[in-house]
Design a protein around this motif. Structure first.
Motif, PDB file in Angstrom:
ATOM      1  N   TYR A 160       0.974  -1.152   0.004  1.00 59.99           N
ATOM      2  CA  TYR A 160       0.011  -0.061  -0.096  1.00 59.99           C
ATOM      3  C   TYR A 160       0.749   1.243   0.069  1.00 59.99           C
ATOM      4  CZ  TYR A 160      -4.542  -2.053   0.176  1.00 59.99           C
ATOM      5  OH  TYR A 160      -5.706  -2.811  -0.208  1.00 59.99           O
ATOM      6  N   GLY A 161       2.065   1.047   0.537  1.00 65.14           N
ATOM      7  CA  GLY A 161       2.896   2.251   0.503  1.00 65.14           C
ATOM      8  C   GLY A 161       3.118   2.792  -1.062  1.00 65.14           C
ATOM      9  N   GLY A 162       3.282   1.863  -2.180  1.00 62.64           N
ATOM     10  CA  GLY A 162       3.438   2.019  -3.181  1.00 62.64           C
ATOM     11  C   GLY A 162       2.267   2.905  -3.807  1.00 62.64           C
ATOM     12  N   TYR A 163       1.033   2.657  -3.538  1.00 62.14           N
ATOM     13  CA  TYR A 163      -0.216   3.359  -3.992  1.00 62.14           C
ATOM     14  C   TYR A 163      -0.338   4.562  -3.390  1.00 62.14           C
ATOM     15  CZ  TYR A 163      -1.855  -1.223  -5.845  1.00 62.14           C
ATOM     16  OH  TYR A 163      -1.835  -2.459  -6.699  1.00 62.14           O
ATOM     17  N   LEU A 164      -0.045   4.669  -2.143  1.00 60.34           N
ATOM     18  CA  LEU A 164      -0.067   6.116  -1.371  1.00 60.34           C
ATOM     19  C   LEU A 164       1.041   6.842  -1.945  1.00 60.34           C
ATOM     20  CD1 LEU A 164      -0.884   4.885   2.136  1.00 60.34           C
ATOM     21  CD2 LEU A 164      -2.606   5.769   0.466  1.00 60.34           C
ATOM     22  N   ALA A 165       2.164   6.376  -2.257  1.00 60.76           N
ATOM     23  CA  ALA A 165       3.158   7.186  -2.806  1.00 60.76           C
ATOM     24  C   ALA A 165       2.672   8.098  -4.048  1.00 60.76           C
ATOM     25  CB  ALA A 165       4.455   6.452  -2.958  1.00 60.76           C
ATOM     26  N   GLU A 166       2.225   7.311  -5.000  1.00 60.45           N
ATOM     27  CA  GLU A 166       1.599   8.206  -6.104  1.00 60.45           C
ATOM     28  C   GLU A 166       0.766   8.867  -5.967  1.00 60.45           C
ATOM     29  OE1 GLU A 166       2.910   7.478  -9.632  1.00 60.45           O
ATOM     30  OE2 GLU A 166       4.408   7.234  -7.905  1.00 60.45           O
ATOM     31  N   VAL A 167      -0.283   8.842  -4.687  1.00 61.14           N
ATOM     32  CA  VAL A 167      -1.281   9.741  -4.538  1.00 61.14           C
ATOM     33  C   VAL A 167      -0.675  11.038  -3.950  1.00 61.14           C
ATOM     34  CG1 VAL A 167      -3.253  10.172  -2.748  1.00 61.14           C
ATOM     35  CG2 VAL A 167      -3.127   7.798  -3.978  1.00 61.14           C
ATOM     36  N   PRO A 208      -9.206  12.593  -0.064  1.00 63.70           N
ATOM     37  CA  PRO A 208     -10.204  11.707  -0.420  1.00 63.70           C
ATOM     38  C   PRO A 208      -9.513  10.312  -1.089  1.00 63.70           C
ATOM     39  CG  PRO A 208     -10.791  13.898  -1.119  1.00 63.70           C
ATOM     40  CD  PRO A 208      -9.513  13.831  -0.539  1.00 63.70           C
ATOM     41  N   PRO A 209      -8.607  10.447  -1.855  1.00 65.32           N
ATOM     42  CA  PRO A 209      -8.034   9.037  -2.514  1.00 65.32           C
ATOM     43  C   PRO A 209      -7.158   8.418  -1.241  1.00 65.32           C
ATOM     44  CG  PRO A 209      -7.116  11.252  -3.431  1.00 65.32           C
ATOM     45  CD  PRO A 209      -8.171  11.473  -2.603  1.00 65.32           C
ATOM     46  N   LEU A 210      -6.639   9.145  -0.489  1.00 65.02           N
ATOM     47  CA  LEU A 210      -5.837   8.576   0.709  1.00 65.02           C
ATOM     48  C   LEU A 210      -6.595   7.760   1.624  1.00 65.02           C
ATOM     49  CD1 LEU A 210      -3.405  11.264   1.596  1.00 65.02           C
ATOM     50  CD2 LEU A 210      -2.892   9.307   0.579  1.00 65.02           C
ATOM     51  N   LEU A 211      -8.116   8.197   1.946  1.00 65.74           N
ATOM     52  CA  LEU A 211      -8.808   7.529   2.877  1.00 65.74           C
ATOM     53  C   LEU A 211      -9.441   6.156   2.147  1.00 65.74           C
ATOM     54  CD1 LEU A 211     -10.626  10.695   4.507  1.00 65.74           C
ATOM     55  CD2 LEU A 211      -9.048   9.014   5.538  1.00 65.74           C
ATOM     56  N   ASN A 212      -9.590   6.536   0.747  1.00 67.08           N
ATOM     57  CA  ASN A 212     -10.012   5.349  -0.071  1.00 67.08           C
ATOM     58  C   ASN A 212      -9.257   4.079  -0.078  1.00 67.08           C
ATOM     59  OD1 ASN A 212     -12.658   6.452  -1.088  1.00 67.08           O
ATOM     60  ND2 ASN A 212     -11.778   7.565  -2.489  1.00 67.08           N
ATOM     61  N   ASP A 213      -7.796   4.727   0.010  1.00 65.89           N
ATOM     62  CA  ASP A 213      -6.826   3.437  -0.036  1.00 65.89           C
ATOM     63  C   ASP A 213      -6.768   2.881   1.336  1.00 65.89           C
ATOM     64  OD1 ASP A 213      -5.986   3.555  -2.668  1.00 65.89           O
ATOM     65  OD2 ASP A 213      -4.592   5.227  -2.282  1.00 65.89           O
ATOM     66  N   VAL A 214      -7.046   3.703   2.423  1.00 66.22           N
ATOM     67  CA  VAL A 214      -7.007   3.206   3.916  1.00 66.22           C
ATOM     68  C   VAL A 214      -8.262   2.342   4.073  1.00 66.22           C
ATOM     69  CG1 VAL A 214      -7.502   3.616   6.363  1.00 66.22           C
ATOM     70  CG2 VAL A 214      -5.937   5.083   4.688  1.00 66.22           C
ATOM     71  N   VAL A 215      -9.388   2.638   3.415  1.00 68.02           N
ATOM     72  CA  VAL A 215     -10.815   1.575   3.312  1.00 68.02           C
ATOM     73  C   VAL A 215     -10.301   0.360   2.713  1.00 68.02           C
ATOM     74  CG1 VAL A 215     -13.120   1.417   2.344  1.00 68.02           C
ATOM     75  CG2 VAL A 215     -12.164   3.494   3.540  1.00 68.02           C
ATOM     76  N   ALA A 216      -9.570   0.311   1.608  1.00 67.63           N
ATOM     77  CA  ALA A 216      -9.282  -1.001   0.903  1.00 67.63           C
ATOM     78  C   ALA A 216      -8.102  -1.573   1.741  1.00 67.63           C
ATOM     79  CB  ALA A 216      -8.410  -0.417  -0.548  1.00 67.63           C
ATOM     80  N   LEU A 217      -7.348  -0.948   2.528  1.00 72.38           N
ATOM     81  CA  LEU A 217      -6.384  -1.749   3.358  1.00 72.38           C
ATOM     82  C   LEU A 217      -7.373  -2.131   4.440  1.00 72.38           C
ATOM     83  CD1 LEU A 217      -3.656  -2.282   4.399  1.00 72.38           C
ATOM     84  CD2 LEU A 217      -3.635  -0.170   5.686  1.00 72.38           C
ATOM     85  N   GLN A 218      -8.123  -1.571   4.950  1.00 76.24           N
ATOM     86  CA  GLN A 218      -9.079  -2.305   5.874  1.00 76.24           C
ATOM     87  C   GLN A 218      -9.669  -3.634   5.739  1.00 76.24           C
ATOM     88  OE1 GLN A 218     -12.783  -2.523   5.912  1.00 76.24           O
ATOM     89  NE2 GLN A 218     -12.882  -3.573   7.846  1.00 76.24           N
ATOM     90  N   LYS A 219     -10.069  -3.936   4.372  1.00 75.06           N
ATOM     91  CA  LYS A 219     -10.301  -5.110   3.936  1.00 75.06           C
ATOM     92  C   LYS A 219      -9.461  -6.189   3.763  1.00 75.06           C
ATOM     93  CE  LYS A 219     -12.102  -3.529   0.311  1.00 75.06           C
ATOM     94  NZ  LYS A 219     -12.706  -3.567  -1.071  1.00 75.06           N
ATOM     95  N   ASP A 220      -8.111  -5.745   3.103  1.00 71.18           N
ATOM     96  CA  ASP A 220      -6.871  -6.582   3.082  1.00 71.18           C
ATOM     97  C   ASP A 220      -6.282  -6.933   4.111  1.00 71.18           C
ATOM     98  OD1 ASP A 220      -7.508  -6.647   0.190  1.00 71.18           O
ATOM     99  OD2 ASP A 220      -6.090  -5.099  -0.344  1.00 71.18           O
ATOM    100  N   ILE A 264     -15.728   4.633   6.073  1.00 70.32           N
ATOM    101  CA  ILE A 264     -16.293   5.166   4.582  1.00 70.32           C
ATOM    102  C   ILE A 264     -17.136   6.394   4.740  1.00 70.32           C
ATOM    103  CG2 ILE A 264     -18.094   4.298   3.084  1.00 70.32           C
ATOM    104  CD1 ILE A 264     -17.121   1.573   3.406  1.00 70.32           C
ATOM    105  N   ALA A 265     -17.976   6.509   6.019  1.00 67.61           N
ATOM    106  CA  ALA A 265     -18.596   7.872   6.362  1.00 67.61           C
ATOM    107  C   ALA A 265     -17.542   9.142   6.214  1.00 67.61           C
ATOM    108  CB  ALA A 265     -19.537   7.648   7.422  1.00 67.61           C
ATOM    109  N   VAL A 266     -16.428   8.932   6.921  1.00 62.79           N
ATOM    110  CA  VAL A 266     -15.459   9.950   7.085  1.00 62.79           C
ATOM    111  C   VAL A 266     -15.141  10.517   5.440  1.00 62.79           C
ATOM    112  CG1 VAL A 266     -13.269  10.429   7.888  1.00 62.79           C
ATOM    113  CG2 VAL A 266     -14.989   9.666   9.412  1.00 62.79           C
ATOM    114  N   THR A 267     -14.792   9.234   4.722  1.00 66.69           N
ATOM    115  CA  THR A 267     -14.098   9.524   3.340  1.00 66.69           C
ATOM    116  C   THR A 267     -15.249  10.001   2.599  1.00 66.69           C
ATOM    117  OG1 THR A 267     -12.956   7.343   3.698  1.00 66.69           O
ATOM    118  CG2 THR A 267     -13.534   8.243   1.503  1.00 66.69           C
TER     119      THR A 267
END
Length: 281
Positions: A160-167, A208-220, A264-267
């Motif tokens: 996830y660091g790779g994805y967040l780095a691009e964000v 917003p995209p940072l929080l979306n990636d954190v939501v995805a991390l919550q599942k993974d 998700i609500a915060v996002t």
């Protein structure tokens, strides 16, 4: 000293009354359509020939009650892992993004390494990174080898660091170069410019995209169960093996959804505020 109160005109009162009626009508129509579609779906599912068997295999209330303590204990591990991995991935992503935005030929090797990292870990499936770090690395039998749980968390952070780095990089590069030039002309160093001028704006823009990636991390974080730690998914698997019933998996899924709802609500709220700010509303 007298004060005057604004008295709406008849036309304005009529418009406001019309808007209230339209809002009420919209809510009623939405509720009726939702109820109708929900009823049709319930009839279609419960009327299926195999519904009784599916309900007994996946929706047994007694098995859910019996499995709840173990699954909740595993979910607590998922929650702690989520917090640690999210903080680690955000920090790593920010560092990599800053390294990729360094200017000058002397920093080319650093930029190349940072770019290679983002390309590699954005392209690698997470499950492969998990297997390599949790199954391959312990096979080296090095001194001071961390636990499988730590290695699994490291796999999540690296991926996830790779994805967040691009964000983060997109946010940094969205700041107009004139602001950097103005900060440098005021005597700020490059580090001070990044800290006080660029990063505050960049983080706000890409929240917003940072929080979306954190939501995805919550599942993974549930994938760490593949390496052996008893989280909610592994606890559900154990309970399923004991009862030969899949209800614990449904229970774990419901708990993951409940865990994700606040984030998700915060996002959604942050996304809405960002959209209003960009539109000047």
């Amino acid at each position: 000293m007298s004060t005057t109160h604004h008295v709406p005109s008849p036309a304005q009162r009529a418009r406001e009354e019309y808007r209230r009626r339209q809002t009420t009508l919209s809510v009623l129509i939405a509720a009726a359509s939702t109820a109708a579609i929900g009823t049709l779906l319930a009839i279609a599912v419960t009327g299926a020939p195999g519904w009784d068997r599916v309900r007994a295999s996946f929706l047994d209330p007694q098995i859910a009650r019996d499995a709840l303590p173990a699954v909740l204990t595993g979910l607590w591990l998922n929650l702690r892992l989520l917090v640690c991995c999210a903080l680690g991935a955000l920090l790593l992503g920010l560092i990599i993004a800053i390294l990729r935005t360094l200017r000058g030929p002397v920093f080319f090797p650093i930029r190349a390494l940072a770019t290679g990292y983002t390309y590699a870990f954005r392209g690698l499936p997470l499950i492969i990174v998990l297997y390599v770090l949790t199954l391959g690395v312990p096979g080296l039998r090095l001194q001071g080898m961390p636990s499988v749980l730590v290695l699994g968390g490291l796999a999540l952070v690296l991926t996830y660091g790779g994805y967040l780095a691009e964000v983060f990089r997109a946010g940094i590069e969205s700041v107009h170069p004139s602001q950097l030039a103005a900060a440098r002309s005021l005597g700020l160093t490059y580090r001070q410019t990044m800290r006080h001028v660029v990063l505050p704006q960049a983080v706000r823009r890409v929240a917003p995209p940072l929080l979306n990636d954190v939501v995805a991390l919550q599942k993974d974080v549930g994938l760490v169960s593949l390496a052996g730690p008893i989280d909610a998914v592994r606890a559900a698997q154990i309970e399923t093996a004991q009862s030969f019933n899949y209800t614990p998996y449904i229970l774990a899924g419901v708990l993951f959804v409940l865990l994700a709802i606040p984030l998700i609500a915060v996002t959604d709220r942050v996304t809405l505020r960002a959209a209003r700010r960009q539109s000047g509303g």
